[in-house]
Design an enzyme around this catalytic site. Structure first.
Site, PDB file in Angstrom:
ATOM      1  N   GLU A 172      -6.030  -6.217   3.601  1.00 54.31           N
ATOM      2  CA  GLU A 172      -6.065  -7.329   2.626  1.00 54.31           C
ATOM      3  C   GLU A 172      -7.271  -7.226   1.685  1.00 54.31           C
ATOM      4  OE1 GLU A 172      -3.125  -8.551   1.991  1.00 54.31           O
ATOM      5  OE2 GLU A 172      -4.123 -10.431   1.472  1.00 54.31           O
ATOM      6  N   THR A 194       0.817  -1.219   0.000  1.00 53.19           N
ATOM      7  CA  THR A 194       0.000   0.000   0.000  1.00 53.19           C
ATOM      8  C   THR A 194       0.855   1.275   0.000  1.00 53.19           C
ATOM      9  OG1 THR A 194      -1.637  -1.235   1.252  1.00 53.19           O
ATOM     10  CG2 THR A 194      -1.896   1.152   1.221  1.00 53.19           C
ATOM     11  N   GLU A 195       0.349   2.286  -0.697  1.00 52.52           N
ATOM     12  CA  GLU A 195       1.020   3.595  -0.739  1.00 52.52           C
ATOM     13  C   GLU A 195       0.011   4.689  -0.429  1.00 52.52           C
ATOM     14  OE1 GLU A 195       2.986   4.081  -4.460  1.00 52.52           O
ATOM     15  OE2 GLU A 195       4.216   2.291  -4.167  1.00 52.52           O
ATOM     16  N   PRO A 196       0.497   5.893  -0.157  1.00 51.70           N
ATOM     17  CA  PRO A 196      -0.450   6.973   0.135  1.00 51.70           C
ATOM     18  C   PRO A 196      -1.514   7.138  -0.960  1.00 51.70           C
ATOM     19  CG  PRO A 196       1.794   7.677   0.622  1.00 51.70           C
ATOM     20  CD  PRO A 196       1.907   6.317   0.010  1.00 51.70           C
ATOM     21  N   ARG A 202     -25.351 -11.973  34.921  1.00 48.12           N
ATOM     22  CA  ARG A 202     -25.994 -10.658  35.031  1.00 48.12           C
ATOM     23  C   ARG A 202     -27.509 -10.836  35.191  1.00 48.12           C
ATOM     24  NH1 ARG A 202     -25.257  -5.491  36.554  1.00 48.12           N
ATOM     25  NH2 ARG A 202     -26.504  -4.058  35.293  1.00 48.12           N
TER      26      ARG A 202
HETATM   27  C1  FAD Z   1      -3.763  -1.268  10.545  1.00 44.30           C
HETATM   28  C2  FAD Z   1      -3.465  -1.464   9.105  1.00 44.30           C
HETATM   29  C3  FAD Z   1      -2.521  -2.395   8.710  1.00 44.30           C
HETATM   30  C4  FAD Z   1      -2.213  -2.559   7.364  1.00 44.30           C
HETATM   31  N1  FAD Z   1      -1.204  -3.412   6.981  1.00 44.30           N
HETATM   32  C5  FAD Z   1      -0.793  -3.419   5.687  1.00 44.30           C
HETATM   33  C6  FAD Z   1       0.384  -4.146   5.319  1.00 44.30           C
HETATM   34  O1  FAD Z   1       1.010  -4.819   6.132  1.00 44.30           O
HETATM   35  N2  FAD Z   1       0.799  -4.074   4.024  1.00 44.30           N
HETATM   36  C7  FAD Z   1       0.136  -3.338   3.075  1.00 44.30           C
HETATM   37  O2  FAD Z   1       0.569  -3.313   1.934  1.00 44.30           O
HETATM   38  N3  FAD Z   1      -0.993  -2.643   3.407  1.00 44.30           N
HETATM   39  C8  FAD Z   1      -1.456  -2.660   4.682  1.00 44.30           C
HETATM   40  N4  FAD Z   1      -2.567  -1.937   5.042  1.00 44.30           N
HETATM   41  C9  FAD Z   1      -3.261  -1.172   4.006  1.00 44.30           C
HETATM   42  C10 FAD Z   1      -4.625  -1.709   3.663  1.00 44.30           C
HETATM   43  O3  FAD Z   1      -4.523  -2.887   2.937  1.00 44.30           O
HETATM   44  C11 FAD Z   1      -5.380  -0.591   2.932  1.00 44.30           C
HETATM   45  O4  FAD Z   1      -5.682   0.392   3.913  1.00 44.30           O
HETATM   46  C12 FAD Z   1      -6.626  -1.063   2.260  1.00 44.30           C
HETATM   47  O5  FAD Z   1      -6.318  -1.886   1.168  1.00 44.30           O
HETATM   48  C13 FAD Z   1      -7.504   0.082   1.773  1.00 44.30           C
HETATM   49  O6  FAD Z   1      -6.773   1.039   1.066  1.00 44.30           O
HETATM   50  P1  FAD Z   1      -6.891   2.591   1.461  1.00 44.30           P
HETATM   51  O7  FAD Z   1      -6.662   2.705   2.913  1.00 44.30           O
HETATM   52  O8  FAD Z   1      -6.036   3.353   0.561  1.00 44.30           O
HETATM   53  O9  FAD Z   1      -8.419   2.953   1.202  1.00 44.30           O
HETATM   54  P2  FAD Z   1      -9.082   3.339  -0.192  1.00 44.30           P
HETATM   55  O10 FAD Z   1      -8.676   2.386  -1.243  1.00 44.30           O
HETATM   56  O11 FAD Z   1      -8.891   4.781  -0.441  1.00 44.30           O
HETATM   57  O12 FAD Z   1     -10.602   3.085   0.170  1.00 44.30           O
HETATM   58  C14 FAD Z   1     -11.384   3.960   0.964  1.00 44.30           C
HETATM   59  C15 FAD Z   1     -12.838   3.480   0.916  1.00 44.30           C
HETATM   60  O13 FAD Z   1     -13.314   3.512  -0.435  1.00 44.30           O
HETATM   61  C16 FAD Z   1     -13.769   2.233  -0.846  1.00 44.30           C
HETATM   62  N5  FAD Z   1     -13.376   2.025  -2.237  1.00 44.30           N
HETATM   63  C17 FAD Z   1     -12.134   2.000  -2.750  1.00 44.30           C
HETATM   64  N6  FAD Z   1     -12.165   1.775  -4.069  1.00 44.30           N
HETATM   65  C18 FAD Z   1     -13.461   1.664  -4.408  1.00 44.30           C
HETATM   66  C19 FAD Z   1     -14.143   1.428  -5.639  1.00 44.30           C
HETATM   67  N7  FAD Z   1     -13.479   1.238  -6.781  1.00 44.30           N
HETATM   68  N8  FAD Z   1     -15.494   1.374  -5.611  1.00 44.30           N
HETATM   69  C20 FAD Z   1     -16.179   1.537  -4.465  1.00 44.30           C
HETATM   70  N9  FAD Z   1     -15.582   1.771  -3.269  1.00 44.30           N
HETATM   71  C21 FAD Z   1     -14.247   1.822  -3.242  1.00 44.30           C
HETATM   72  C22 FAD Z   1     -13.061   1.263   0.081  1.00 44.30           C
HETATM   73  O14 FAD Z   1     -13.795   0.053   0.202  1.00 44.30           O
HETATM   74  C23 FAD Z   1     -13.024   2.045   1.381  1.00 44.30           C
HETATM   75  O15 FAD Z   1     -14.245   1.909   2.049  1.00 44.30           O
HETATM   76  C24 FAD Z   1      -2.905  -1.796   6.386  1.00 44.30           C
HETATM   77  C25 FAD Z   1      -3.894  -0.890   6.776  1.00 44.30           C
HETATM   78  C26 FAD Z   1      -4.161  -0.709   8.110  1.00 44.30           C
HETATM   79  C27 FAD Z   1      -5.187   0.319   8.499  1.00 44.30           C
END
Ligand code: FAD
Length: 559
Positions: free
Chosen positions: A368, A127-129, A270
């Site tokens: 995931e 994952t990236e920003p 309870r």
């Molecule tokens: C505690 C924690 C641990 C993690 N560990 C890892 C790790 O070890 N390695 C790693 O690589 N990543 C890791 N992640 C990242 C994680 O996999 C991502 O946060 C996740 O895949 C979602 O990406 P995002 O946060 O950019 O959200 P976004 O992709 O921006 O999604 C935001 C919301 O929009 C929805 N959405 C996105 N795209 C669509 C679409 N096309 N249509 C409709 N809805 C959509 C999503 O379902 C979500 O509800 C971790 C995250 C957390 C919070």
């Protein structure tokens, strides 16, 4: 290969260790301090101590060669202890997966043996920003460094976000864009230019270290490119989804049961309005029983999928992994949320574990692949099957369940068949009216598919249980009569949900004439679905009696 006996012993050592080193008070304190207990994580991964890592390393590299079923069992147990620690320990499994599926023989030997022998902690840097659900939007780059006309190494630049173990891992697998496309690289801690931020201040899994990573001109030798060929990264990530999503599914299952297993004993003690809460139907049948049924439906699907992966006869089972993850993580969240309600005001305080579990299990619908991405994956894949079979895919599955119902009328297969027939009709109507152009309907179909398929799984497993044919490693928390009752409860819910929500989305999209709507309504078998609800309350009574230990064993009988 791990035998059922070895697996049982490993799970017992894990439980004993947690009882001694991680009692509730310790977990709550660590959660409050937002602290990853690294010494404990290392102890769990140390081959001379608990050695959990050994379970999933192939025997040829010094591990125990566990399969998907073993990993599911361990993940569930770990999640019951603490989901943050489970994430920290299992991040090595996730982080080394690109190696397991895509590395060269030398790379596998080097890295998998080191995990087995040294208990290396891994992180998985995808994952990236700007690239979360959409990994194709990857910005991190890996530029070739040439020497004497050949690729000697790569310079990696970019940022990774939300990486589990990001601040503590010995090794990180990093996905980066090479000239030939996304590829995985192995980057060791301490590499020049490789840094991490402070741990994130998270809502839950506070015992797991999650950190952003920065890569500034990080040089790696060419032999750190996993598989030795550029551009394989997304395929390698895809290849393990069946497996890794099953792992997170097991986390959802473990978290959900950990919460219910606190709410159940609490409610026996309870007293309100002169009797324990456990004796109040309005309490058990809302806050406990339906959650147990959904969790066991998810478990049935996880177990079937794990068995299929281990049998090795099919593809990557990505969609099955998605269904398992979706159902188990959603059910785990709902169960934890209901457990807070079940404890009333106490449930809302930090002192009681259900509050922490509910925050922890929340992550399982996000990492995931989020639930929405799972819905999309499920729907798109099964849509293809619907088209390929000219609408018969789910009718065929329903007919198999009808045959099962004839042999085992007690396992809920009849109601599961109603769910699958209705699903086939909803999908066909969606095809005719071109409803999948609405993304919301496409995703809602994903949910209905997951419910209907899980109803089928639970009915099949209840029948196997009744015949004494469940594999040795399968969960035996419930006996045949109880599993059949749980299946009947869940199958009724699935049938009603598919038929009524299917009707709603088709009507909601508009554009279907009143006459066509009446025909469609007829095709859903709603009267049969409503009739199938008969006996629901007495089944729920029975499940409650089982959960509260109020039954003596009863023979399996039809509802
Ligand atoms: C505690 C924690 C641990 C993690 N560990 C890892 C790790 O070890 N390695 C790693 O690589 N990543 C890791 N992640 C990242 C994680 O996999 C991502 O946060 C996740 O895949 C979602 O990406 P995002 O946060 O950019 O959200 P976004 O992709 O921006 O999604 C935001 C919301 O929009 C929805 N959405 C996105 N795209 C669509 C679409 N096309 N249509 C409709 N809805 C959509 C999503 O379902 C979500 O509800 C971790 C995250 C957390 C919070």
């Amino acid at each position: 290969m791990i035998t059922a006996k070895t697996l049982k012993l490993s799970l017992k050592s894990l439980k004993d260790f947690a009882k001694k080193r991680l009692p509730d008070e310790t977990l709550i304190q660590l959660d409050e301090r937002d602290e990853c207990p690294l010494e404990i994580v290392r102890h769990m991964c140390d081959p001379d101590k608990l050695g959990i890592q050994l379970l999933f390393i192939p025997e040829e590299f010094g591990g125990m060669g566990g399969g998907a079923f073993d990993v599911y069992c361990v993940c569930e147990e770990m999640a019951r202890i603490d989901l943050g620690i489970a994430t920290a320990v299992l991040a090595t499994f996730l982080g080394s997966d690109p190696i397991t599926v895509g590395a060269t023989a030398e790379q596998k030997k080097l890295w998998l043996s080191r995990i087995a022998e040294e208990g290396l902690l891994f992180a998985y840097g995808a994952t990236e920003p700007e690239a979360g659900s959409d990994l194709g939007n990857l910005r991190t780059t890996a530029d070739r460094v040439m020497q004497d006309g050949r690729v000697a190494g790569y310079k990696i630049n970019g940022n990774k976000q939300w990486i589990s173990n990001g601040g503590v891992a010995d090794v990180c697998t990093v996905l980066a864009n090479t000239p030939a496309g996304p590829s995985w690289f192995i980057v060791e801690k301490g590499a020049k230019g490789f840094t991490h931020d402070e741990p994130e201040d998270k809502h839950g899994i506070r015992l797991s270290n999650t950190a952003a990573l920065a890569l500034n001109d990080v040089y790696v030798d060419a032999d750190r490119l996993i598989g030795g060929v550029e551009g394989q990264g997304l395929n390698q990530a895809q290849a393990v989804f069946g497996y890794t999503r099953l792992m997170v599914a097991a986390f959802g299952l473990g978290g959900g049961w950990a919460a219910l297993d606190r709410a159940i004993p609490y409610s026996t003690k309870r007293i309100q309005a002169g009797a324990p809460l456990s004796e109040k139907q309005g309490y058990t049948h809302k806050l406990i029983v339906p959650h147990a049924a959904r969790l066991e439906a998810a478990r049935a699907y996880i177990e079937e999928t794990a068995q299929r992966i281990d049998a090795g006869s099919e593809g990557s089972l990505n969609t099955e992994g998605a269904i398992a993850k979706y159902m188990a993580s959603e059910a785990g969240n709902a169960a934890a949320e209901a457990s807070i309600q079940a404890l009333g005001g106490y449930g809302y305080t930090h002192e009681y574990m259900v509050e922490k579990i509910s925050r922890d299990v929340r992550i399982t619908t996000i990492y995931e692949g989020t639930s929405e991405i799972m819905e999309m994956t499920i729907s798109r894949d099964r849509w293809q099957l619907h088209l390929k079979t000219r609408g018969q895919h789910y009718h065929d599955q329903a007919r198999e369940l009808e045959a099962l119902d004839a042999r085992h009328p007690e396992v809920g297969a009849g109601a599961a068949a109603l769910a699958l027939h209705a699903l086939a009709e909803v999908m066909e109507k969606a095809r005719l009216a071109r409803l999948t152009r609405y993304q919301h309907i496409l995703l809602r179909l994903g949910e209905l598919i997951a419910f209907a398929e899980c109803a089928g799984s639970l009915a099949r497993r209840a029948a196997l249980m009744a015949e004494g044919k469940l594999e040795e490693k399968a969960s035996r928390r419930f006996d045949a009569a109880a599993l059949a009752a749980l299946s009947r409860v869940f199958a009724r819910e699935a049938a009603l949900k598919v038929a009524e929500e299917g009707l709603r989305w088709v009507a909601g999209a508009g554009g279907v004439s009143a006459a066509e709507m009446a025909l469609f309504e007829n095709s859903l078998g709603l009267p049969a679905v409503h009739q199938a609800q008969a006996g629901l309350i007495s089944d729920m009574d029975y499940v409650a009696d089982v959960l509260y230990g109020r039954t003596t064993k009863r023979t399996v009988q039809a509802a």
